[in-house]
Design an enzyme around this catalytic site. Structure first.
Site, mmCIF file in Angstrom:
data_model
loop_
_atom_site.group_PDB
_atom_site.id
_atom_site.type_symbol
_atom_site.label_atom_id
_atom_site.label_comp_id
_atom_site.label_asym_id
_atom_site.label_seq_id
_atom_site.Cartn_x
_atom_site.Cartn_y
_atom_site.Cartn_z
ATOM 1 N N HIS A 1 48.077 58.573 61.537
ATOM 2 C CA HIS A 1 47.646 59.040 60.164
ATOM 3 C C HIS A 1 46.085 58.939 60.124
ATOM 4 C CE1 HIS A 1 46.679 55.095 58.488
ATOM 5 N NE2 HIS A 1 47.651 54.721 58.741
ATOM 6 N N CYS B 1 49.634 50.872 63.251
ATOM 7 C CA CYS B 1 49.420 52.674 63.308
ATOM 8 C C CYS B 1 48.390 53.005 64.213
ATOM 9 C CB CYS B 1 49.419 53.016 61.740
ATOM 10 S SG CYS B 1 50.786 52.988 60.909
#
Length: 354
Positions: free
Chosen positions: A311, A328
């Site tokens: 992301h 992430c």
């Protein structure tokens, strides 16, 4: 009902098991993520319900509010969620990232399918647990800046707080957990009500005892280490559609049938929260995702393993490699990941390797 209902009724079993992990292991831009997705069992029931008596089922669970709405009912929704401490900002009437995360967290806590969308069943349950909001709850004193804001004024706020040693990071312009804590510390030091939100009184006091930030204070230079020389792609990346992510070169390559279509810089989780290596697949995409675990934004999130996703990270864009995620894969080129988000489809492979 459109896309929200279709999303609820077309999920696979792997998505259902991923929801629990997503809620517990999310990561963020400053180390972020998590929100949720309906279970396979419930989606199967809804699928089975289409046709015959399905019309009644659909009517009972019509979509009342969803991302992008701006109405008085959304303002009431936010006020009611605030009563249950699921909403971390002031009611605005706009259904954005923070509201989506708050609704998702309420649904999870209430044992509902987690979608971030307010269906009639969600609304009915919320009405049963809350009181009618007062006028003050619906229209609290107007803040100048608060949680979830993203603006140059927030960047100035951070720079001014930095002059007083209350904000120790590089300014990003995003009002998240770090900024909230810094504002609370300043308010406590100055004898102002410590809300973590900037009202006129707080701003006037801060401006009076700080100087107008310089360009360098607002946009400090970043220290970015040299990336390792390019290396050959992992052989698992040479067939099909693959997000090929190298921890050695800190790069993500979008590869289709062995041809590299795009390469972007990435960073990974810290030592305590490492990004897992292996071969995965994108099981869920969420364009305007907001972490319910960390109350942080995760735009253009493409989840591939529990709460771990690729992301955009504003913190990565502002601070470079002087930081890490909570597992992430952060991307700092917003334009690039926006285009990549549109190209990638659920089921595309993800390979993370050294």
């Amino acid at each position: 009902m459109g896309s929200a209902f279709l999303r609820k009724s077309a999920l696979t079993a792997v998505a259902g098991t991923a929801v629990a992990a997503l809620l517990l292991t999310g990561c963020t831009a400053e180390g972020t993520e998590a929100s949720e997705r309906p279970s396979d069992e419930s989606s199967q029931e809804e699928t089975d319900g289409e046709g015959g008596e399905g019309g009644d089922e659909e009517a009972r669970d019509e979509v009342l509010m969803d991302f992008g709405d701006e109405t008085d009912q959304v303002r009431e929704l936010q006020a009611r969620l605030l009563q249950l401490e699921h909403f971390a900002a002031q009611p605005t009437g706009y259904y954005g990232d923070v509201t989506l995360g708050a609704v998702s967290e309420y649904q999870r806590a209430a044992g509902m399918d987690v979608s971030g969308t307010v269906f009639r069943s969600t609304w009915d349950a919320l009405l049963g647990e809350t009181e009618d909001p007062t006028q003050e709850e619906l229209f609290p004193p107007q803040q100048l800046m608060g949680y979830g804001d993203n603006s140059d004024q927030v960047r100035e706020l951070q720079a001014r707080l930095g002059q007083l040693d209350h904000f120790t990071e590089n300014p990003t312009g995003y009002y998240g957990d770090v900024t909230t804590s810094a504002v609370v510390a300043y308010q406590q030091a100055r004898g102002v009500e410590a809300t973590g939100t900037v009202f006129q009184e707080t701003w006037d006091a801060l401006v009076a005892e700080t100087a107008t930030p310089t360009e360098e204070e607002m946009f400090p230079p970043l220290e970015i280490p040299e990336v390792e020389p390019a290396q050959e792609l992992d052989e698992r990346c040479l067939t099909g559609r693959v997000l090929c992510i190298s921890k050695t070169t800190n790069t993500l390559a979008w590869v289709i049938d062995g041809e590299v279509e795009l390469t972007v810089d990435v960073r990974f989780g810290a030592e305590e929260t490492p990004t897992r290596e292996g071969e995965f697949e994108v099981y869920w995409k969420s364009r305007n995702h907001h972490s319910t675990l960390y109350d942080s934004p995760m735009p253009y999130a493409m989840f591939f393993d529990g709460g771990q996703a690729v992301h955009y990270s504003e913190d990565f864009a502002a601070n470079g490699y002087n930081g890490a995620s909570h597992g992430c894969v952060n991307v700092r080129d917003e334009a690039a990941i926006a285009g990549l988000f549109d190209d990638v489809v659920e089921g595309d492979r993800v390979v993370v390797y050294w």
